[in-house]
Design an enzyme around this catalytic site. Structure first.
Site, PDB file in Angstrom:
ATOM      1  N   GLU A  32       0.839  -1.207   0.000  1.00  0.00           N
ATOM      2  CA  GLU A  32       0.000   0.000   0.000  1.00  0.00           C
ATOM      3  C   GLU A  32       0.874   1.256   0.000  1.00  0.00           C
ATOM      4  O   GLU A  32       1.875   1.321   0.733  1.00  0.00           O
ATOM      5  CB  GLU A  32      -0.874  -0.049   1.244  1.00  0.00           C
ATOM      6  CG  GLU A  32      -2.302   0.337   1.024  1.00  0.00           C
ATOM      7  CD  GLU A  32      -3.092  -0.575   0.094  1.00  0.00           C
ATOM      8  OE1 GLU A  32      -3.124  -0.297  -1.123  1.00  0.00           O
ATOM      9  OE2 GLU A  32      -3.676  -1.543   0.567  1.00  0.00           O
ATOM     10  N   HIS A  33       0.513   2.213  -0.821  1.00  0.00           N
ATOM     11  CA  HIS A  33       1.293   3.445  -1.021  1.00  0.00           C
ATOM     12  C   HIS A  33       2.691   3.121  -1.565  1.00  0.00           C
ATOM     13  O   HIS A  33       3.639   3.862  -1.329  1.00  0.00           O
ATOM     14  CB  HIS A  33       1.382   4.271   0.282  1.00  0.00           C
ATOM     15  CG  HIS A  33       0.059   4.843   0.683  1.00  0.00           C
ATOM     16  ND1 HIS A  33      -0.400   6.055   0.225  1.00  0.00           N
ATOM     17  CD2 HIS A  33      -0.919   4.347   1.480  1.00  0.00           C
ATOM     18  CE1 HIS A  33      -1.617   6.283   0.736  1.00  0.00           C
ATOM     19  NE2 HIS A  33      -1.941   5.259   1.484  1.00  0.00           N
ATOM     20  N   THR A  34       2.785   2.008  -2.233  1.00  0.00           N
ATOM     21  CA  THR A  34       4.044   1.634  -2.881  1.00  0.00           C
ATOM     22  C   THR A  34       4.026   1.999  -4.357  1.00  0.00           C
ATOM     23  O   THR A  34       5.083   2.120  -4.976  1.00  0.00           O
ATOM     24  CB  THR A  34       4.296   0.117  -2.766  1.00  0.00           C
ATOM     25  OG1 THR A  34       3.084  -0.553  -3.080  1.00  0.00           O
ATOM     26  CG2 THR A  34       4.736  -0.271  -1.369  1.00  0.00           C
ATOM     27  N   GLY A 119     -16.087   5.487  -1.314  1.00  0.00           N
ATOM     28  CA  GLY A 119     -15.273   5.901  -0.174  1.00  0.00           C
ATOM     29  C   GLY A 119     -14.885   4.759   0.745  1.00  0.00           C
ATOM     30  O   GLY A 119     -14.548   4.978   1.900  1.00  0.00           O
ATOM     31  N   GLY A 121     -12.450   2.574  -0.051  1.00  0.00           N
ATOM     32  CA  GLY A 121     -11.087   2.140  -0.367  1.00  0.00           C
ATOM     33  C   GLY A 121     -11.057   1.019  -1.385  1.00  0.00           C
ATOM     34  O   GLY A 121     -10.066   0.306  -1.513  1.00  0.00           O
ATOM     35  N   SER A 123     -11.827   1.612  -4.666  1.00  0.00           N
ATOM     36  CA  SER A 123     -11.577   2.231  -5.967  1.00  0.00           C
ATOM     37  C   SER A 123     -12.798   2.379  -6.852  1.00  0.00           C
ATOM     38  O   SER A 123     -12.788   2.011  -8.026  1.00  0.00           O
ATOM     39  CB  SER A 123     -10.514   1.445  -6.737  1.00  0.00           C
ATOM     40  OG  SER A 123      -9.353   1.387  -6.008  1.00  0.00           O
ATOM     41  N   SER A 125     -13.802   5.153  -7.924  1.00  0.00           N
ATOM     42  CA  SER A 125     -13.512   6.155  -8.959  1.00  0.00           C
ATOM     43  C   SER A 125     -12.707   5.541 -10.101  1.00  0.00           C
ATOM     44  O   SER A 125     -12.962   5.836 -11.268  1.00  0.00           O
ATOM     45  CB  SER A 125     -12.811   7.375  -8.372  1.00  0.00           C
ATOM     46  OG  SER A 125     -11.642   7.014  -7.696  1.00  0.00           O
ATOM     47  N   GLU A 157      -7.417  11.379 -12.660  1.00  0.00           N
ATOM     48  CA  GLU A 157      -7.326  11.711 -11.215  1.00  0.00           C
ATOM     49  C   GLU A 157      -6.375  12.896 -11.006  1.00  0.00           C
ATOM     50  O   GLU A 157      -6.669  13.809 -10.249  1.00  0.00           O
ATOM     51  CB  GLU A 157      -6.787  10.509 -10.423  1.00  0.00           C
ATOM     52  CG  GLU A 157      -7.682   9.302 -10.443  1.00  0.00           C
ATOM     53  CD  GLU A 157      -8.788   9.339  -9.391  1.00  0.00           C
ATOM     54  OE1 GLU A 157      -8.753  10.207  -8.506  1.00  0.00           O
ATOM     55  OE2 GLU A 157      -9.699   8.497  -9.495  1.00  0.00           O
ATOM     56  N   ASP A 169      -4.961   1.278  -8.927  1.00  0.00           N
ATOM     57  CA  ASP A 169      -6.412   1.071  -8.978  1.00  0.00           C
ATOM     58  C   ASP A 169      -6.907   0.909 -10.416  1.00  0.00           C
ATOM     59  O   ASP A 169      -7.694   0.015 -10.729  1.00  0.00           O
ATOM     60  CB  ASP A 169      -7.145   2.253  -8.322  1.00  0.00           C
ATOM     61  CG  ASP A 169      -6.690   2.478  -6.895  1.00  0.00           C
ATOM     62  OD1 ASP A 169      -5.926   1.649  -6.369  1.00  0.00           O
ATOM     63  OD2 ASP A 169      -7.096   3.499  -6.305  1.00  0.00           O
TER      64      ASP A 169
HETATM   65  C1  GLA Z   1      -5.239   4.882  -3.532  1.00  0.00           C
HETATM   66  C2  GLA Z   1      -4.508   5.298  -4.814  1.00  0.00           C
HETATM   67  C3  GLA Z   1      -3.538   4.214  -5.278  1.00  0.00           C
HETATM   68  C4  GLA Z   1      -2.635   3.758  -4.149  1.00  0.00           C
HETATM   69  C5  GLA Z   1      -3.451   3.456  -2.892  1.00  0.00           C
HETATM   70  C6  GLA Z   1      -2.580   3.124  -1.714  1.00  0.00           C
HETATM   71  O1  GLA Z   1      -6.098   3.808  -3.760  1.00  0.00           O
HETATM   72  O2  GLA Z   1      -5.430   5.570  -5.834  1.00  0.00           O
HETATM   73  O3  GLA Z   1      -2.793   4.662  -6.373  1.00  0.00           O
HETATM   74  O4  GLA Z   1      -1.632   4.706  -3.895  1.00  0.00           O
HETATM   75  O5  GLA Z   1      -4.298   4.524  -2.529  1.00  0.00           O
HETATM   76  O6  GLA Z   1      -1.862   1.968  -1.943  1.00  0.00           O
END
Ligand code: GLA
Length: 384
Positions: A32-34, A119, A121, A123, A125, A157, A169
Site C-alpha cells: 500500500e502506497h508503494t 469511499g 477504499g 476504488s 472512482s 485523477e 487502482d
Molecule cells: C489509492 C490510490 C492508489 C494507491 C493506494 C494506496 O487507492 O489511488 O494509487 O496509492 O491509494 O496503496
C-alpha cells in the site's frame, strides 16, 4: 449489478439502446502506497463495480446520468466545457485525456450505476474511469493498449480530480482476472498473474467496511506522496541511482535523517518497509504460506497506522478485533483515512470473527460495519 434498471433508465432518457460495459473495484492484498514509490502492488479485481450504457448521439455533447444519485450532467469535449458535477468530472477527464493522446471522440449519451461502495477504499472512482476508457476505446476502435487505458484513468485523477494517485487502482480495474491477483511492478509496468485460491488452503478473504468514508481528494493523500518525494530527493544526493523510495535502503534513509523533517522521515520509513513486506509476502504466497502473508499484513497495518498515519480509530479497532479472533492477516486497505480492512481468516474462525466484529463495532461506535466477502473477478469488459 442491476443492469435491467440501468437499461430502463437509458431508454426512458434517450429512447434508444446502447452498448453496456462494466469495470470492477479492487482489493489489494499487500503493498500500500508503494505504487507512486515505484514499488510493487498485489491487487485483484472484485465482483463489484460500475456498469454503463453508452451510445453516440451525433453531437459534440455528452449527456450523462448517474442512476444511483438520480443526477444528470451535460458537458462538451473541449477543455472549457467541464461539468460542474463532481462525478461527471471523471467521465469528462477520461474524454479529455483520450483527446490529448490523439483520439477523435464524439458526443454520447450514457447512464451509469455501481455497486462498489463509495469511499470504502475499493476504488469506485477507478472503476468509473476504467469503464469509460475501456468502452470508448472499444466502441471507437481507438487502438489504445490496456496499460494506456489505465494511465488515462490515472491522469484523470491527477488533472481533473486533484488526487496524485499511483497506477494500482486503474491497472487492477482494467487488467483484473477471476481467481488471480496481479503482481505489478509500478516502475516498469511489468506484471504477472498470481493464482489466488485461499479457500483451497483453508482461508476466506473478507473486507470489513468501517463505513467511515475516506476522501482522497484534498491534501492528505498528496501530502504523503510529497513526503516520499522529498525523502527520495535527499537520498539521491548521496545515492544518485535512487529514482524512487523503492530503490532506497533503510540505511540510506538513516544517512539523511538530519536533512529531512521527522514527518518525511517516518513516512519514508513506512514506504521502504512496505516495499520489502510485499516482496516477502509474494514469496510466501507462492508457497501457499498464508501465515507469513498474514503476519506481513499486520505489519502493514502497524506501518500505515503509526508511521504513515493513514488509519483511524475505527480501522484500528477492527484490526484489533481481528487479532483477538485469531484472524491470520488483517490491515487497512487502499489509501486509508477510513474505508475497509482486508482480512485473511481461517475458515473455522470465520463465523465467529464476523459475529464478533459486527457486535463489537456497533457497541463501540453505534453504527454497523459492512461485510464484503471477496470474490476475485474479471476486469473491464463489454457486457452486451
Ligand atoms: C489509492 C490510490 C492508489 C494507491 C493506494 C494506496 O487507492 O489511488 O494509487 O496509492 O491509494 O496503496
Amino acid at each position: 449489478m442491476n443492469i435491467e434498471k440501468l437499461r430502463e433508465k437509458f431508454s426512458e432518457l434517450y429512447s434508444k439502446k446502447g452498448s453496456v460495459y462494466a469495470s470492477p473495484g479492487r482489493i489489494n492484498l499487500i503493498g500500500e502506497h508503494t505504487d507512486y514509490n515505484g514499488g510493487f502492488v498485489l491487487p485483484g479485481a472484485v465482483d463489484k463495480g460500475i456498469v454503463a450504457e453508452i451510445r453516440f448521439n451525433s453531437t459534440d455533447k455528452v449527456r450523462a446520468h448517474a442512476l444511483d444519485l438520480n443526477e444528470s450532467s451535460e458537458f462538451g469535449l473541449n477543455e472549457t466545457d467541464a461539468p460542474k458535477e463532481g462525478w461527471a468530472k471523471y467521465i469528462f477527464g477520461v474524454c479529455r485525456e483520450m483527446i490529448k493522446r490523439g483520439a477523435k471522440l464524439q458526443g454520447f449519451d450514457t447512464v451509469f450505476s455501481g455497486d462498489v461502495p463509495l469511499g470504502a477504499g475499493m476504488s469506485s472512482s477507478a472503476a468509473l474511469e476504467s469503464t469509460y476508457a475501456f468502452a470508448l476505446n472499444d466502441m471507437l476502435s481507438l487502438g489504445f493498449e490496456k496499460m494506456e487505458l489505465a494511465k488515462i484513468g490515472q491522469a484523470t485523477e491527477h488533472n481533473y480530480v486533484g488526487v496524485k494517485c499511483g497506477i494500482m487502482d486503474q491497472f487492477a480495474s482494467i487488467f483484473g482476472k477471476a481467481g488471480h491477483l496481479m503482481r505489478l511492478d509500478c516502475r516498469s509496468f511489468e506484471y504477472e498473474y498470481v493464482p489466488f485460491d485461499p479457500e483451497s488452503n483453508g482461508y476466506k478473504v473478507v473486507l470489513v467496511d468501517t463505513c467511515v468514508k475516506h476522501e482522497l481528494v484534498g491534501s492528505p493523500y498528496n501530502r504523503r506522496r510529497e513526503s516520499c518525494e522529498r525523502a527520495v530527493n535527499a537520498i539521491r544526493k548521496r545515492h544518485p541511482e535512487v529514482e524512487f523510495l523503492r530503490d532506497a535502503k533503510m540505511e540510506w534513509l538513516e544517512e539523511v535523517i538530519g536533512e529531512i523533517t521527522t514527518e518525511d522521515y517516518i513516512r519514508a520509513e513506512y514506504a521502504i518497509g512496505e516495499v520489502a513486506r510485499l516482496l516477502a509476502a509474494c514469496e510466501a504466497l507462492s508457497k501457499n504460506d498464508y501465515e507469513t502473508v498474514g503476519r506481513k499484513m499486520y505489519g502493514t497495518h502497524i506501518g500505515m497506522s503509526v508511521l504513515y498515519d493513514v488509519s483511524c480509530k475505527e480501522l484500528d479497532f477492527v484490526n484489533e478485533i481481528a487479532k483477538e479472533c485469531g484472524v491470520t492477516g488483517s490491515r487497512v486497505m487502499g489509501g486509508g483515512f477510513g474505508g475497509c480492512t482486508i482480512n485473511v481468516v481461517p475458515i473455522d474462525k470465520y463465523d465467529a470473527f464476523i459475529e464478533t466484529v459486527k457486535a463489537g463495532y456497533k457497541a463501540a461506535f453505534g453504527i454497523d460495519c459492512q461485510i464484503y466477502p471477496v470474490v476475485i473477478s474479471d476486469g473491464a469488459r463489454k457486457l452486451c
